[in-house]
Motif scaffolding. Structure first.
Motif, PDB file in Angstrom:
ATOM      1  N   ASP A  13      28.102  28.928 -20.321  1.00  0.00           N
ATOM      2  CA  ASP A  13      28.833  29.035 -21.840  1.00  0.00           C
ATOM      3  C   ASP A  13      28.159  27.677 -22.583  1.00  0.00           C
ATOM      4  O   ASP A  13      28.760  27.721 -23.826  1.00  0.00           O
ATOM      5  CB  ASP A  13      30.127  28.939 -21.796  1.00  0.00           C
ATOM      6  N   ALA A  14      27.705  26.720 -21.921  1.00  0.00           N
ATOM      7  CA  ALA A  14      27.437  25.469 -22.781  1.00  0.00           C
ATOM      8  C   ALA A  14      26.680  25.764 -23.909  1.00  0.00           C
ATOM      9  O   ALA A  14      27.016  25.397 -24.974  1.00  0.00           O
ATOM     10  CB  ALA A  14      27.031  24.345 -21.731  1.00  0.00           C
ATOM     11  N   HIS A  17      28.348  27.195 -27.085  1.00  0.00           N
ATOM     12  CA  HIS A  17      29.098  26.545 -28.074  1.00  0.00           C
ATOM     13  C   HIS A  17      28.276  25.693 -29.013  1.00  0.00           C
ATOM     14  O   HIS A  17      28.861  25.395 -30.137  1.00  0.00           O
ATOM     15  CB  HIS A  17      29.995  25.454 -27.364  1.00  0.00           C
ATOM     16  N   VAL A  18      27.047  25.349 -28.622  1.00  0.00           N
ATOM     17  CA  VAL A  18      26.486  24.507 -29.472  1.00  0.00           C
ATOM     18  C   VAL A  18      25.119  25.049 -30.299  1.00  0.00           C
ATOM     19  O   VAL A  18      24.514  24.644 -31.212  1.00  0.00           O
ATOM     20  CB  VAL A  18      25.773  23.534 -28.545  1.00  0.00           C
ATOM     21  N   TYR A  45      18.718  20.662 -36.253  1.00  0.00           N
ATOM     22  CA  TYR A  45      18.875  19.216 -35.524  1.00  0.00           C
ATOM     23  C   TYR A  45      17.440  18.946 -34.836  1.00  0.00           C
ATOM     24  O   TYR A  45      16.326  19.788 -35.103  1.00  0.00           O
ATOM     25  CB  TYR A  45      19.594  19.620 -34.065  1.00  0.00           C
ATOM     26  N   ASP A  47      16.551  18.395 -31.633  1.00  0.00           N
ATOM     27  CA  ASP A  47      16.049  19.107 -30.652  1.00  0.00           C
ATOM     28  C   ASP A  47      16.642  20.323 -30.632  1.00  0.00           C
ATOM     29  O   ASP A  47      18.086  20.682 -30.950  1.00  0.00           O
ATOM     30  CB  ASP A  47      16.600  18.011 -29.556  1.00  0.00           C
ATOM     31  N   GLN A  49      19.231  22.913 -29.264  1.00  0.00           N
ATOM     32  CA  GLN A  49      20.555  22.583 -29.080  1.00  0.00           C
ATOM     33  C   GLN A  49      20.881  23.015 -27.660  1.00  0.00           C
ATOM     34  O   GLN A  49      21.426  22.476 -26.534  1.00  0.00           O
ATOM     35  CB  GLN A  49      21.618  22.739 -29.720  1.00  0.00           C
ATOM     36  N   ALA A  51      18.855  23.863 -25.389  1.00  0.00           N
ATOM     37  CA  ALA A  51      17.934  23.121 -24.165  1.00  0.00           C
ATOM     38  C   ALA A  51      18.538  21.507 -24.005  1.00  0.00           C
ATOM     39  O   ALA A  51      18.173  20.783 -23.184  1.00  0.00           O
ATOM     40  CB  ALA A  51      16.245  22.887 -24.617  1.00  0.00           C
ATOM     41  N   SER A  52      19.291  21.178 -25.016  1.00  0.00           N
ATOM     42  CA  SER A  52      19.697  19.840 -24.987  1.00  0.00           C
ATOM     43  C   SER A  52      20.965  19.880 -23.937  1.00  0.00           C
ATOM     44  O   SER A  52      21.447  18.755 -23.630  1.00  0.00           O
ATOM     45  CB  SER A  52      19.896  19.192 -26.226  1.00  0.00           C
ATOM     46  N   ILE A  53      21.632  20.801 -23.785  1.00  0.00           N
ATOM     47  CA  ILE A  53      22.855  20.999 -22.920  1.00  0.00           C
ATOM     48  C   ILE A  53      22.926  21.630 -21.649  1.00  0.00           C
ATOM     49  O   ILE A  53      23.463  21.285 -20.790  1.00  0.00           O
ATOM     50  CB  ILE A  53      24.033  21.453 -24.002  1.00  0.00           C
ATOM     51  N   CYS A  54      21.799  22.594 -21.861  1.00  0.00           N
ATOM     52  CA  CYS A  54      21.673  23.492 -20.396  1.00  0.00           C
ATOM     53  C   CYS A  54      21.567  22.669 -19.168  1.00  0.00           C
ATOM     54  O   CYS A  54      20.842  21.616 -19.053  1.00  0.00           O
ATOM     55  CB  CYS A  54      20.574  24.136 -20.624  1.00  0.00           C
ATOM     56  N   PRO A  55      22.243  22.675 -18.273  1.00  0.00           N
ATOM     57  CA  PRO A  55      22.342  21.831 -17.046  1.00  0.00           C
ATOM     58  C   PRO A  55      21.316  22.238 -16.044  1.00  0.00           C
ATOM     59  O   PRO A  55      21.092  21.884 -14.876  1.00  0.00           O
ATOM     60  CB  PRO A  55      23.653  21.908 -16.355  1.00  0.00           C
ATOM     61  N   ASN A  69      13.056  22.241 -19.814  1.00  0.00           N
ATOM     62  CA  ASN A  69      13.838  21.296 -18.711  1.00  0.00           C
ATOM     63  C   ASN A  69      13.088  21.592 -17.515  1.00  0.00           C
ATOM     64  O   ASN A  69      13.514  22.334 -16.685  1.00  0.00           O
ATOM     65  CB  ASN A  69      15.101  21.483 -18.570  1.00  0.00           C
ATOM     66  N   SER A  73      13.555  17.182 -14.261  1.00  0.00           N
ATOM     67  CA  SER A  73      13.933  16.449 -15.412  1.00  0.00           C
ATOM     68  C   SER A  73      15.608  16.191 -15.783  1.00  0.00           C
ATOM     69  O   SER A  73      15.664  15.370 -16.440  1.00  0.00           O
ATOM     70  CB  SER A  73      13.329  17.372 -16.643  1.00  0.00           C
ATOM     71  N   LEU A  74      16.317  17.139 -15.085  1.00  0.00           N
ATOM     72  CA  LEU A  74      17.917  16.928 -15.372  1.00  0.00           C
ATOM     73  C   LEU A  74      18.424  16.374 -14.143  1.00  0.00           C
ATOM     74  O   LEU A  74      19.470  15.640 -14.297  1.00  0.00           O
ATOM     75  CB  LEU A  74      18.241  18.567 -15.690  1.00  0.00           C
TER      76      LEU A  74
END
Lengths: 93, 500
Positions: A13-14, A17-18, A45, A47, A49, A51-55, A69, A73-74
């Motif tokens: 879900d991350a 939301h973004v 934005y 970056d 989004q 790809a900026s929050i995906c874990p 990613n 890298s994470l």
């Protein structure tokens, strides 16, 4: 110009939301990006989004199919650090 | 006694919710917590995750409605989901807010000791604000007697403090592993903040700032704040003393230092890199050091984000969505029954406290003797009693007895996972592992025990004892200690008092 999601996605879900374009669909077993909506966040934005929050490494690909990613890298866990598969299979519990 | 004056916590309305007795629990002997103001004790008296006493009687559940997270911790791997795994961040079934409300009502009908509903993930509740607050709203309406709480990494806490207060949430847990960005950077590789992925020290500094700000804001509004910290040897173990002090200074009322869980097969950074967790002795030592400044919680079971039941048990499998659908529940009757049962539990707690206070007064305190303390392990299935068969125990409560006091110091699990640092060789039987888990204990108190384990425990220098079955734990531990003293088993120290 659109990003995509691979089967590595855990449907957490991350990204949902973004995403500024509501381009992500909650499909199972993993989410998908509607290519016609995705702008890669250009104009919104700096970056993308999702790809900026995906874990999850390797879960989001750019338009060329390259992981945004890549492994390590994470999490800091590079493939060479992982034990051979038999190790995990023989673990107790 | 090292009583501190009233801890700096402000209550918005000056009144306390709930009624009945006051809890002296929260992970240590009641007298050690005498600095908790009465209104705080009343607020936690039926909360198993905040009160050590309450956790013998009351049950809790977590609903897994919050899958997204906005930070990465080096001890977490969200891809992992195994029914045998018991650790934070792991769930079997993600719920919608509607399903979560339904499940909570079903559990609260089946387990009338259930007093608390928490949202703890599997991601971060405040990274899923819509789902989290929809769940709280539904429950406030349909089960107003159930306390709501949440556990967060704190990154978005300042943003949501007002919203939390609107939902009448008066308990919040913040996980704070560091107050130093350099140390934080070794625990958190990145955060998602203001539409960017931020890494390293910068990320840790932002997270720490938000956590501290959120803590202050909650305390200013009278919300009870517990701080959770994961103890990671060589990274933040020494530093956690400073974290504890800072949390106390800002008004947190309880600190829960938990051991790192890191196994290679979990696929976490710490697991893969061989970062060890603390031994039981190291954990207790750190908790003891922090305890000089802060009330410490020691009964945490590090449960899953979908755990159901008493702490230490997980009845989640009984309440899958499919099973709930098939249940026929009279919700109003269930709430009445819950109220009656919980009033009874509060009375039992009151009686237990009164009995202990009377015994403390009556007990002869020896002067001039310096008997060594003894660790005892207890098999208990709840109600504060020695009421479990040795072989059925999946965890043991550990108490330290001295002539003056019986002190709860922690929980040791026997089967759920093996803590890497304590060793867990291949081919060890469950019994052998259990005996290793009890290392340092001289007595194990249980309701019953078989012949073979009895012999093996004795051989390992641990005295099994089934004579106190169904007795209250602290009283039995104190009685066994007195017997040991009378038998001359404890006078190994030179009597310092007499020498002085």
């Amino acid at each position: 110009m659109a990003l995509s999601i691979t089967a590595l996605c855990t449907a957490c879900d991350a990204c949902l939301h973004v995403c500024p374009q509501q381009a992500i669909i909650e499909r199972r077993p993993y989410y998908v990006i509607r290519a016609e909506r995705c702008t890669e966040c250009t104009g919104d934005y700096a970056d993308p989004q999702c790809a900026s929050i995906c874990p999850v490494e390797g879960a989001i690909l750019d338009a060329q199919g390259v992981a945004l990613n890549p492994p390590g890298s994470l999490t800091g866990i590079t493939p060479d650090m992982l034990p051979p598969p038999s190790f995990a299979a023989s673990s107790p519990v | 006694m090292k009583h501190k004056p009233i801890i700096p916590i402000a209550l918005a309305d000056g009144t306390a919710s709930g009624g009945g007795c006051s809890s002296g629990g929260c992970g240590s002997a009641p007298e050690k917590l005498a600095h908790l103001p009465d209104h705080i004790r009343r607020k936690v008296q039926d909360h198993p995750c905040y009160s050590e006493e309450a956790h013998h009687y009351f049950a809790r559940m977590h609903v897994a409605v919050a899958p997204a997270c906005n930070i990465q911790c080096n001890y977490c791997n969200r891809k992992f989901d195994c029914a045998n795994e018991s650790r934070p961040g792991v769930v079997s079934e993600l719920l919608s807010p509607e399903q979560a409300v339904k499940k909570t009502l079903a559990v609260a009908a089946a387990i009338p000791q259930m007093s608390v509903l928490g949202i703890a993930g599997p991601g971060d509740p405040l990274a899923n604000p819509a789902r989290t607050f929809a769940t709280f709203a539904g429950l406030s309406e349909k089960a107003p007697d159930i306390k709501l709480c949440l556990s967060t990494n704190g990154l978005r806490l300042p943003e949501f403090v007002d919203e939390l207060c609107k939902h009448n949430i008066d308990h919040v847990t913040i996980t704070i592993n560091a107050i130093d960005a350099g140390i934080g950077a070794r625990i958190y590789p990145w955060i998602y903040w203001k539409n960017r992925r931020i890494r390293g020290r910068e990320a840790a500094a932002i997270l720490i700032e938000q956590q501290q700000k959120g803590l202050e804001m909650l305390v200013a509004r009278g919300v009870l704040v517990k701080v959770n910290s994961v103890m990671i040897p060589g990274i933040n173990d020494e530093h956690l003393k400073a974290v504890s002090k800072a949390a106390k200074a800002k008004g947190a009322f309880l600190h829960n230092v938990m051991p790192l869980i890191a196994e290679p097969e979990h696929g976490t950074y710490f697991g893969v890199t061989g970062q060890r967790g603390p031994t039981s002795a190291e954990l207790t030592a750190l908790q003891d050091e922090c305890a000089g400044e802060m009330a410490m919680m020691r009964h945490c079971r590090q449960c899953r984000a979908d755990a159901v039941g008493m702490l230490g048990e997980d009845r989640g499998a009984e309440f899958s969505l499919a099973k709930i659908e098939a249940m026929d529940i009279d919700y109003a009757a269930a709430m009445q029954r819950r109220s009656a049962v919980q009033q009874g539990l509060l009375r039992a707690l009151d009686e237990r406290r009164a009995r202990r206070a009377a015994q403390d007064q009556a007990a002869e305190k020896p002067v001039g003797t310096a008997l060594r303390p003894v660790l005892m392990a207890v098999a208990s299935a709840g109600q504060g009693l020695i009421n479990q068969h040795f072989g059925h125990a999946r965890e043991f409560l550990i108490y330290e007895a001295t002539m003056e006091d019986v002190r709860f110091i922690g929980v040791r699990k026997t089967e759920l996972y093996c803590t890497g640092s304590d060793g867990c060789g291949d081919g060890e039987s469950v019994l052998e592992r259990t005996i290793r888990t009890l290392e340092g204990c001289e007595v194990v108190l249980c309701a019953k025990i078989g012949f073979e384990p009895w012999q093996r425990l004795e051989a390992a220098g641990i005295q099994p004892n089934g004579e106190h079955a169904l007795e209250p734990i602290e009283e039995a531990v104190a009685a066994v200690y007195r017997e040991m003293a009378a038998a001359g088993k404890l006078a190994t120290k030179v009597s310092l008092a007499r020498a002085a």
